[in-house]
Design a protein around this motif. Structure first.
Motif, PDB file in Angstrom:
ATOM      1  N   TYR B  28       0.870  -1.176   0.000  1.00 46.16           N
ATOM      2  CA  TYR B  28       0.000   0.000   0.000  1.00 46.16           C
ATOM      3  C   TYR B  28       0.899   1.215   0.000  1.00 46.16           C
ATOM      4  N   GLU B  56      -6.454 -13.483  11.199  1.00 48.20           N
ATOM      5  CA  GLU B  56      -7.122 -12.400  11.909  1.00 48.20           C
ATOM      6  C   GLU B  56      -7.443 -11.254  10.959  1.00 48.20           C
ATOM      7  N   GLY B  58      -7.027  -7.943   9.209  1.00 53.44           N
ATOM      8  CA  GLY B  58      -5.821  -7.171   8.912  1.00 53.44           C
ATOM      9  C   GLY B  58      -4.629  -8.015   8.527  1.00 53.44           C
ATOM     10  N   GLU B 205     -15.101 -13.520   2.899  1.00 55.18           N
ATOM     11  CA  GLU B 205     -15.948 -13.511   4.088  1.00 55.18           C
ATOM     12  C   GLU B 205     -17.429 -13.333   3.726  1.00 55.18           C
TER      13      GLU B 205
HETATM   14  N1  LIG Z   1      -5.881   1.640   1.722  1.00 56.15           N
HETATM   15  C1  LIG Z   1      -4.963   1.152   2.576  1.00 56.15           C
HETATM   16  N2  LIG Z   1      -3.863   1.867   2.869  1.00 56.15           N
HETATM   17  C2  LIG Z   1      -2.926   1.390   3.719  1.00 56.15           C
HETATM   18  N3  LIG Z   1      -3.001   0.204   4.315  1.00 56.15           N
HETATM   19  C3  LIG Z   1      -4.068  -0.574   4.077  1.00 56.15           C
HETATM   20  C4  LIG Z   1      -5.101  -0.141   3.194  1.00 56.15           C
HETATM   21  N4  LIG Z   1      -6.040  -1.093   3.135  1.00 56.15           N
HETATM   22  C5  LIG Z   1      -5.605  -2.091   3.960  1.00 56.15           C
HETATM   23  N5  LIG Z   1      -4.433  -1.777   4.511  1.00 56.15           N
HETATM   24  C6  LIG Z   1      -3.655  -2.622   5.444  1.00 56.15           C
HETATM   25  O1  LIG Z   1      -3.383  -3.849   4.831  1.00 56.15           O
HETATM   26  C7  LIG Z   1      -3.500  -4.898   5.766  1.00 56.15           C
HETATM   27  C8  LIG Z   1      -4.322  -6.021   5.203  1.00 56.15           C
HETATM   28  O2  LIG Z   1      -5.655  -5.612   5.038  1.00 56.15           O
HETATM   29  P1  LIG Z   1      -6.783  -6.587   4.493  1.00 56.15           P
HETATM   30  O3  LIG Z   1      -8.010  -5.801   4.228  1.00 56.15           O
HETATM   31  O4  LIG Z   1      -6.235  -7.371   3.367  1.00 56.15           O
HETATM   32  O5  LIG Z   1      -7.023  -7.547   5.729  1.00 56.15           O
HETATM   33  P2  LIG Z   1      -8.021  -8.762   5.863  1.00 56.15           P
HETATM   34  O6  LIG Z   1      -7.200  -9.918   6.230  1.00 56.15           O
HETATM   35  O7  LIG Z   1      -8.877  -8.897   4.685  1.00 56.15           O
HETATM   36  O8  LIG Z   1      -8.859  -8.335   7.120  1.00 56.15           O
HETATM   37  P3  LIG Z   1     -10.436  -8.524   7.400  1.00 56.15           P
HETATM   38  O9  LIG Z   1     -10.604  -9.868   7.979  1.00 56.15           O
HETATM   39  O10 LIG Z   1     -10.725  -7.462   8.393  1.00 56.15           O
HETATM   40  O11 LIG Z   1     -11.161  -8.319   6.127  1.00 56.15           O
HETATM   41  C9  LIG Z   1      -4.055  -4.314   7.038  1.00 56.15           C
HETATM   42  O12 LIG Z   1      -3.028  -4.280   7.987  1.00 56.15           O
HETATM   43  C10 LIG Z   1      -4.464  -2.926   6.678  1.00 56.15           C
HETATM   44  O13 LIG Z   1      -4.109  -2.057   7.719  1.00 56.15           O
END
Ligand SMILES: Nc1ncnc2c1ncn2[C@@H]1O[C@H](COP(=O)(O)OP(=O)(O)OP(=O)(O)O)[C@@H](O)[C@H]1O
Ligand SMILES: [Mg+2]
Lengths: 324, 377, 318
Positions: B28, B56, B58, B205
């Motif tokens: 990102y 988890e 994130g 999900e």
């Molecule tokens: N637009 C963004 N800018 C910066 N960091 C981001 C952005 N979107 C997500 N992240 C970071 O990327 C990481 C992964 O996010 P992601 O949405 O893929 O998690 P996830 O495993 O799908 O979580 P969830 O179960 O909540 O959906 C997280 O730590 C988040 O903080």
């Protein structure tokens, strides 16, 4: 929802009418004498009567009875008599109002369409060269309508002779539903319409752009991409939702456009209400001023209602609310 | 098997792999501000199989699948790796299988593949369906875009058929999204995802927003649909017990890394990574004995800070010195093919008891048989 | 929210520069004027020259002086109207949004009524009944304009207040037992600052337009010099038809410039309120070194192979 809006407009209409009734009666001093004094030369009995009626003087009634009487007159379509023209206000307005409605209606619809389409593109292609449109449109929005009208009239009408100017149609054609007249109508309408569109388009454009940018962040737009839809369709998915706030604002914006457009009529000598209003103001023709104000307000309210119906059609969520 | 295909194996494996993700990195932001959200991930989805991705909130699950399909929004940037999709080419008459490099594909190539070969279902169906369009329109649009030959009546018929697959009446086609319940909307999304018989369906999900009963119903339906139509699936969730029922393989993600990969039952019965163990302990058991639920102490690391060593070491109950200095890699653990990224398994004698359980035998039917044509559940 | 960091885009800077310029002109304009704007002792209808930078009117008045002197009246009315209207809209909007229920219904109705009545015609009607003394008084005119210009802001502020009403810090103040007035003034109002600022910019913009229009129509005292009266006199003497652009163009351009400045400043506030609007483009240097596209495109995540490949993942697989 629609019912709520309708009742709002009814209240608004009532307020406008009441203000119209009260204002002249709140004026300090003896306006009748002043006015008669100003109308140098012969003052006809009719004129004095018109003034007295407008200000509610010499009726020997209390305010409430006057108010009831005022409503009676309104309901039968009697708006009083113009002081300067000595004709009933309603008949004066009858010939002017269609011009205004036509001009403003066409301009508003055009401006909305142009602004919405460019705003959609600006929002989608953010950061591209299209962005340079924004300051330009902002500038035109800040120019007073009548000033832009004057400049446009001067440059494209009087000097370049690209467009015919002054009036609503050529003096050489007789009004009626035939091609020559319609053509002349369109030609003469071009510059006033362009002026109003230029002045008012920025609001639609920027509003739509901001909403598009907000919409692009929504999941369903990403889904439209994920579905492999062509770009045009993806943009439509976003735009279809982004346009809703614009339509919701349409009813509010009409009032603003009308205000500006009245002056454009003035500049272009368009035979609508704007010109009439200025004359009335300069001559202190109060019955006429009031009549114009009432008619403008009622027209704007009707247009508002129309815009609300449009919104109602566009957003299915409001429909279910009403049904449940 | 997500063994990296060597040249000699490539031909045999290609028939089996639908989506191959190799050494995949996603950031990102860019330059100095870049945050690595997916870190050198290798995964593959096999034909007609379900890959479960757990972790988890994130941990980068969504980022992984969105980036792999090139759907990730800015400021997301793919910073390395390869992703390729293999599918039966509908345009060639002899049904040849074709492989497309998704990271090199042009927009029009991607458009052609999207939804017809890869479809996706999001967590919240309310946001995924356009609020001002009727349900029927969504189906019609997808079908008319990808199947230009279909007539309007045919499209409608197909839409009704799809809805009945997920147990919805055809009269829903005339409804707007806000007129449906959450479960109904998600069913609509699933039906929509199947509209073009895609090779791969990604579910991010899909049931998290629903109540437990609906969640269970939908997962059962999905298992049936998959058995019937044989599409591959990536199923993302943080609920491991849900995955065991549905997935063939499970990848566990933590802080952008895949920390463990194993066949579903092996992973569920015998976790090898301390994080997997923690996840299992914090999710309700599938059946039988009640177990005390314990969360994992601490919280996921801040990805914008560089992490020395294993990203899990500061929360890991078994961590030792090496963990805080060197990052472990995902390595094959034993001949069952399962992989784990953990230093503990370097010296088998020292592995804590909890991480050396023997896999119990199947807790569910059918899922592990190589052919999934027979019924499930 | 605490550190107010207004985005520093070129748009905002230009806007702020324009507004600052006219603010200074408001103060010093009349002192800078070389001549008395009313003095008619010059040759009439002069073209711009070194002695009369913008020429003279048909009455032989110096246009440049009129422009400088007129800045003050124009701006004072606009500021009075803008401030009063914004205060009105804040009081009504915050009260409606925070109190809810019956007071909200009443106040909302009031602002909706004012929104629905077309502003300029109402202004003209009210103004036409004003005695001459009122018409020449900038404050009276400003007040009347504010009366027709507060409703839009009230609507926006009401919506914003409603979204703040149930936030934790407001809840906390309620539990502590602070009075409603205190909560509205010290908890809610400070959080409305960006919206208030935006509303102020727009009402000032609206007021300039309304005042100039009234003057142009001849409804303000022609003895008070402002940019609208200049246009009124230019029109009355057929300056446009006579191509005397130096007479009617300068005031119009001034109005347009100050208006543009206000609107451009508002872009900054918009981006502050709605972070999604902030530019997502890349700076040139990063783009060149990374090979990323300038404009991110939805659904086509860019690929920039900047990650160092992992050593143990042997090369040669592709
Ligand atoms: N637009 C963004 N800018 C910066 N960091 C981001 C952005 N979107 C997500 N992240 C970071 O990327 C990481 C992964 O996010 P992601 O949405 O893929 O998690 P996830 O495993 O799908 O979580 P969830 O179960 O909540 O959906 C997280 O730590 C988040 O903080
Ligand atoms: Mg996610």
């Amino acid at each position: 929802m629609l019912l709520r809006r309708l009742s709002l407009y009814l209240v608004t209409a009532w307020v406008a009418i009441t203000v119209n009734f009260l204002l002249p009666r709140m004026m300090p001093g003896n306006p009748v004498q002043q006015l008669i004094g100003k109308l140098t030369g012969q003052v006809t009995v009719q004129q004095v009567r018109a003034i007295e009626l407008a200000f509610g003087i010499g009726l020997h009634q209390n305010l409430w009875d006057q108010y009831i009487g005022y409503w009676h007159q309104l309901l039968v379509g009697n708006l009083g008599v113009s002081i300067t023209l000595s004709t009933p206000v309603s008949s004066v307005l009858q010939s002017a109002v269609p011009w205004t409605i036509g001009l403003i209606g066409v301009s508003t619809i055009l401006s909305f369409l142009v602004g919405t389409v460019t705003g959609t593109l600006l929002g989608w292609f953010r950061g591209s060269r299209l962005d340079s449109l924004i300051p330009v449109a902002t500038f035109f929005q800040a120019v007073p309508y009548f000033f832009l009208g004057t400049v446009v009239l001067l440059v494209f009408g009087s000097n370049l002779h690209w467009f015919p100017v002054l009036g609503a149609y050529s003096q050489s054609v007789t009004p009626g539903w035939h091609w020559d007249f319609v053509f002349s109508l369109v030609r003469y309408g071009e510059l006033p319409v362009i002026t109003i569109v230029l002045s008012s388009v920025a609001g639609w454009m920027l509003g739509m752009r901001n909403m598009m940018i907000t919409m692009i962040a929504e999941d369903f737009v990403l889904m439209a991409v994920a579905k492999g839809l062509p770009r045009r369709k993806v943009i439509m998915h976003a735009a279809r939702n982004a346009v809703l706030p614009s339509v919701a604002n349409l009813s509010l914006a009409i009032g603003l456009v009308v205000s500006g457009a009245l002056l454009v009529e003035l500049v272009f000598n368009y035979p609508g209400v704007g010109d009439l209003l200025l004359q009335a103001v300069l001559n202190e023709d109060y019955p006429l001023i009031q009549g114009i104000f009432l008619v403008i307000t009622m027209t704007v309210l009707a247009a508002n209602l129309l815009a609300d119906v449009f919104y109602f059609v566009l957003d299915p969520r409001t429909r279910t609310e009403a049904a449940v | 098997m997500s063994e990296r295909p060597t040249t000699s194996e490539a031909t045999t494996l290609e028939d089996d792999t639908v989506l191959a993700i190799e050494d995949f990195c996603v950031d990102y932001g860019w330059g100095d501000a870049a945050v690595r959200a997916v870190n050198h991930v290798n995964l593959s989805v096999r034909r007609s199989r379900v890959l479960g991705v757990a972790g988890e909130s994130g941990s980068g699950k969504s980022t992984l699948v969105y980036a792999a399909t090139r759907l990730l929004r800015p400021p997301g940037v793919i910073s390395g790796g390869h992703v390729s999709l293999t599918f039966d080419d509908p345009t060639s008459s002899d049904a040849k299988r074709r492989t497309v490099d998704l990271l090199a594909a042009t927009p029009s190539e991607l458009r052609a593949i999207r939804w017809s070969q890869v479809s996706i279902v999001l967590q919240s169906a309310l946001n995924a369906l356009n609020p001002v369009l009727r349900i029927g329109h969504e189906f019609d649009e997808v079908l008319s875009t990808h199947r230009p030959g279909m007539k309007k009546a045919q499209r409608r018929e197909r839409a009704a058929e799809l809805l009945s697959l997920v147990g919805l009446n055809a009269d829903r086609l005339a409804r707007f999204p806000h007129e449906l319940s959450g479960g109904q909307r998600q069913r609509v999304m699933i039906a929509l995802a199947l509209a073009l018989d895609p090779q791969l369906v990604i579910m991010d999900e899909p049931t998290t927003a629903l109540d437990v009963v609906t969640q269970r119903e939908i997962v059962n339906e999905l298992a049936q649909l998959r058995a019937r139509f044989g599409f591959s699936m990536i199923f993302i969730t943080h609920d491991l017990s849900l995955l065991v029922e549905l997935a063939d393989d499970i990848a566990v993600m933590y802080a952008g890394n895949v920390v463990e990969w194993a066949p579903a039952n092996d992973l569920y019965g015998a976790p090898r990574h301390p994080y997997t163990l923690g996840l299992l302990n914090s999710s309700p058991p599938l059946s039988g004995e009640r177990r005390e639920l314990v969360g994992i102490a601490g919280s996921p690391p801040d990805l914008s800070q560089p992490i020395a060593g294993c990203s899990f070491h500061d929360r890991c109950p078994f961590a030792f010195e090496k963990c805080s200095s060197q990052a472990p890699e995902l390595r094959v653990l034993d001949d069952s093919g399962r992989k784990v990224a953990c230093w503990l398994h370097d010296s088998p004698a020292d592995v804590p008891v909890a991480l050396r359980r023997r896999p119990r035998d199947a807790t569910r039917v059918g899922a592990q048989t190589p052919s999934n044509a027979e019924g499930v559940v | 929210m605490s550190a107010v960091r207004v985005p520093r885009s070129p748009k905002v800077l230009i806007g702020a520069g324009l507004v600052a310029f006219f603010a200074v002109l408001t103060v010093v304009g009349p002192w800078l004027a070389p001549d008395n704007p009313n003095a008619t002792n010059f040759t009439a209808n002069l073209r711009p020259s070194s002695s009369h930078w913008l020429g003279t009117t048909a009455l032989g008045q110096d246009i440049w002086s009129q422009l400088l002197v007129g800045a003050r009246a124009t701006m004072i009315v606009a500021i009075v109207a803008g401030v009063v209207a914004t205060l009105l809209s804040m009081i009504i909007g915050v009260a409606a949004g925070y109190l809810g229920g019956k007071p909200d219904e009443g106040l909302s109705l009031l602002s909706n009524v004012f929104l629905a009545i077309p502003g300029l015609p109402l202004l003209i009607v009210i103004d036409s009944y004003l005695p001459a003394g009122g018409r020449s008084n900038s404050f009276v005119i400003g007040l009347i304009i504010s009366l027709t210009g507060w409703a839009w802001g009230a609507r926006v502020l009401r919506a914003q207040t409603m979204s703040l009403r149930n936030r934790d810090f407001v809840e906390a103040a309620r539990i502590v037992g602070e009075s409603r007035l205190r909560i509205m003034m010290f908890e809610i109002a400070p959080n409305l600052l960006p919206v208030l600022a935006s509303s102020l910019l727009f009402t000032v913009l609206y007021s300039i337009g309304a005042y100039v229009t009234l003057a142009y129509v001849g409804l303000t005292s022609t003895a008070v010099w402002n940019w609208g009266t200049m246009l009124y006199w230019a029109q009355a003497n057929n300056a446009p038809l006579a191509n005397q652009w130096w007479w009617f163009v300068p005031p119009g351009v001034c109005i347009a410039l100050i208006g543009t400045g206000l609107a451009l400043m508002n872009f900054g506030i918009d981006e502050f309120i709605n972070p999604r609007l902030r530019s997502a483009g890349l700076s040139g240097r990063i783009r060149r070194t990374s090979g990323l596209p300038r404009r991110p495109r939805l659904g086509f995540t860019p690929v920039a192979r900047t990650a160092t490949p992992r050593a143990t993942w042997e090369a040669g697989s592709r």
